[in-house]
Design a protein around this motif. Structure first.
Motif, PDB file in Angstrom:
ATOM      1  N   GLU A 165      35.251  24.766  69.758  1.00 60.76           N
ATOM      2  CA  GLU A 165      35.582  25.001  69.985  1.00 60.76           C
ATOM      3  C   GLU A 165      34.971  25.905  71.475  1.00 60.76           C
ATOM      4  N   PHE A 166      34.315  26.968  71.360  1.00 60.71           N
ATOM      5  CA  PHE A 166      33.993  27.845  72.515  1.00 60.71           C
ATOM      6  C   PHE A 166      33.139  27.205  74.084  1.00 60.71           C
ATOM      7  N   PRO A 167      33.648  27.773  74.943  1.00 62.17           N
ATOM      8  CA  PRO A 167      33.172  26.989  75.856  1.00 62.17           C
ATOM      9  C   PRO A 167      31.665  27.633  75.924  1.00 62.17           C
ATOM     10  N   SER A 168      30.945  26.586  77.111  1.00 67.59           N
ATOM     11  CA  SER A 168      29.243  26.821  76.654  1.00 67.59           C
ATOM     12  C   SER A 168      28.660  28.021  77.251  1.00 67.59           C
ATOM     13  N   THR A 169      29.751  28.557  77.893  1.00 67.59           N
ATOM     14  CA  THR A 169      29.308  29.593  79.040  1.00 67.59           C
ATOM     15  C   THR A 169      30.475  31.186  78.356  1.00 67.59           C
ATOM     16  N   GLY A 170      30.062  31.872  78.788  1.00 65.43           N
ATOM     17  CA  GLY A 170      30.728  33.331  78.307  1.00 65.43           C
ATOM     18  C   GLY A 170      30.829  33.960  77.273  1.00 65.43           C
ATOM     19  N   LYS A 171      31.163  34.857  77.042  1.00 70.08           N
ATOM     20  CA  LYS A 171      31.161  35.782  76.053  1.00 70.08           C
ATOM     21  C   LYS A 171      32.432  35.314  74.886  1.00 70.08           C
ATOM     22  N   PHE A 172      31.848  35.864  73.958  1.00 69.23           N
ATOM     23  CA  PHE A 172      33.164  35.244  73.054  1.00 69.23           C
ATOM     24  C   PHE A 172      33.344  36.181  71.326  1.00 69.23           C
ATOM     25  N   ILE A 173      34.207  36.576  70.835  1.00 68.31           N
ATOM     26  CA  ILE A 173      33.932  38.253  70.544  1.00 68.31           C
ATOM     27  C   ILE A 173      34.764  37.040  69.088  1.00 68.31           C
ATOM     28  N   LEU A 174      34.580  37.410  67.648  1.00 67.97           N
ATOM     29  CA  LEU A 174      34.718  36.489  66.203  1.00 67.97           C
ATOM     30  C   LEU A 174      34.712  37.715  65.406  1.00 67.97           C
ATOM     31  N   THR A 175      35.760  37.331  64.556  1.00 67.24           N
ATOM     32  CA  THR A 175      36.248  39.007  63.135  1.00 67.24           C
ATOM     33  C   THR A 175      36.539  37.728  62.304  1.00 67.24           C
ATOM     34  N   THR A 176      36.962  38.103  60.886  1.00 66.18           N
ATOM     35  CA  THR A 176      38.181  38.243  60.203  1.00 66.18           C
ATOM     36  C   THR A 176      39.516  37.964  59.983  1.00 66.18           C
ATOM     37  N   VAL A 177      40.066  37.881  59.040  1.00 65.91           N
ATOM     38  CA  VAL A 177      41.726  37.588  59.128  1.00 65.91           C
ATOM     39  C   VAL A 177      41.627  39.410  58.671  1.00 65.91           C
ATOM     40  N   ASP A 178      41.367  39.465  57.999  1.00 63.52           N
ATOM     41  CA  ASP A 178      41.927  40.909  57.338  1.00 63.52           C
ATOM     42  C   ASP A 178      40.159  42.269  57.489  1.00 63.52           C
ATOM     43  N   THR A 179      40.546  42.355  58.572  1.00 62.62           N
ATOM     44  CA  THR A 179      38.922  43.448  58.883  1.00 62.62           C
ATOM     45  C   THR A 179      40.219  43.787  60.471  1.00 62.62           C
ATOM     46  N   ILE A 180      40.673  45.386  59.873  1.00 64.21           N
ATOM     47  CA  ILE A 180      41.685  45.846  60.096  1.00 64.21           C
ATOM     48  C   ILE A 180      41.089  47.121  61.107  1.00 64.21           C
ATOM     49  N   PHE A 181      41.851  47.057  62.288  1.00 66.15           N
ATOM     50  CA  PHE A 181      41.208  48.304  62.824  1.00 66.15           C
ATOM     51  C   PHE A 181      42.340  48.859  64.383  1.00 66.15           C
ATOM     52  N   ARG A 182      41.851  49.738  64.532  1.00 65.00           N
ATOM     53  CA  ARG A 182      43.027  50.223  65.711  1.00 65.00           C
ATOM     54  C   ARG A 182      42.744  50.072  67.097  1.00 65.00           C
ATOM     55  N   GLN A 183      44.014  49.278  67.555  1.00 67.46           N
ATOM     56  CA  GLN A 183      44.046  48.189  69.191  1.00 67.46           C
ATOM     57  C   GLN A 183      42.877  49.224  70.184  1.00 67.46           C
TER      58      GLN A 183
END
Length: 234
Positions: free
Chosen positions: A93-111
């Motif tokens: 589903e990603f665009p053919s160009t550009g950057k993307f960020i992927l993570t799992t739903v249970d990864t918890i970090f500060r905004q």
């Protein structure tokens, strides 16, 4: 920035420990885990969001279909044998160009740390990827990371060594060349995300390590309270 969330795991350990909700809908300070993550992503210059859930997660699917988001939203419903296979499905589903960020739903970090990470990745013009790392070790099987003086990742290792400082934080900022390597890994039968990350380095991609003070995972019932305290600043 294009974002993706892997939420296709069964959450079996949580269920065995008495947590009735599907993992993506587990409440952290009253907010479903996946909604908190989406809200953070939607505050960081989003272009699109893709999420994968398994075929048994009908409640999660209904919840996500009911959300109103300000960007194109791609929901993939498919059961997969591993997070790497889920990554491959959602990457379609990603665009053919550009950057993307992927993570799992249970990864918890500060905004605020995530916002700084996104900005650094957006402004980078000399790296194929930005990988979140942390010196806080709370993982059952951490993936240790070796970096050089410029914070370029030189190796991913299963075991610690003298002087090791960072482990993987489970947040992956990547560019289209990483998808080519993903396809190659899948064709070779590589099935673990850590081995895929090794392949990125072996394939000559330049990956920068971006330190977070702390990242925690929600794998067990007791992790829920830990995550809530962390979010609240404790």
């Amino acid at each position: 920035m294009n974002y993706a969330i892997i939420a296709a795991g069964e959450g079996s350990r949580l269920a065995q420990e008495g947590v009735a909700r599907p993992k993506p809908l587990v409440l952290l300070n009253g907010v479903p885990m996946i909604k908190r993550l989406i809200d953070i992503m939607m505050s960081c210059n989003p272009e699109s969001l893709s999420v994968i859930v398994n075929e048994q997660m009908t409640e999660v699917r209904s919840y996500l279909e009911g959300l109103e988001l300000p960007v194109p939203f791609n929901l993939v419903v498919k059961s997969t044998p591993s997070s790497m296979h889920s990554f491959r499905e959602v990457s379609r589903e990603f665009p053919s160009t550009g950057k993307f960020i992927l993570t799992t739903v249970d990864t918890i970090f500060r905004q605020e740390e995530f916002a700084d990470y996104v900005k650094a990745f957006e402004e980078s013009d000399d790296a194929d990827g930005y990988m979140a790392v942390t010196s806080f070790i709370d993982d059952e099987k951490p993936l240790y990371i070796n970096v050089d003086a410029n914070m370029t990742i030189t190796a991913f290792r299963d075991n610690p060594w003298d002087g090791v400082k960072y482990i993987s934080g489970g947040i992956y900022g990547l560019t289209p060349p990483a998808i080519d390597i993903l396809d190659s890994c899948m064709a070779k039968g590589v099935s673990r995300m850590r081995n895929y990350q090794r392949s990125l380095v072996e394939g000559g991609l330049k990956l920068k390590a971006c330190p977070f003070k702390k990242i925690v995972d929600v794998d067990h019932a007791g992790d829920i309270a830990t995550a809530e305290k962390f979010i609240n600043g404790d």
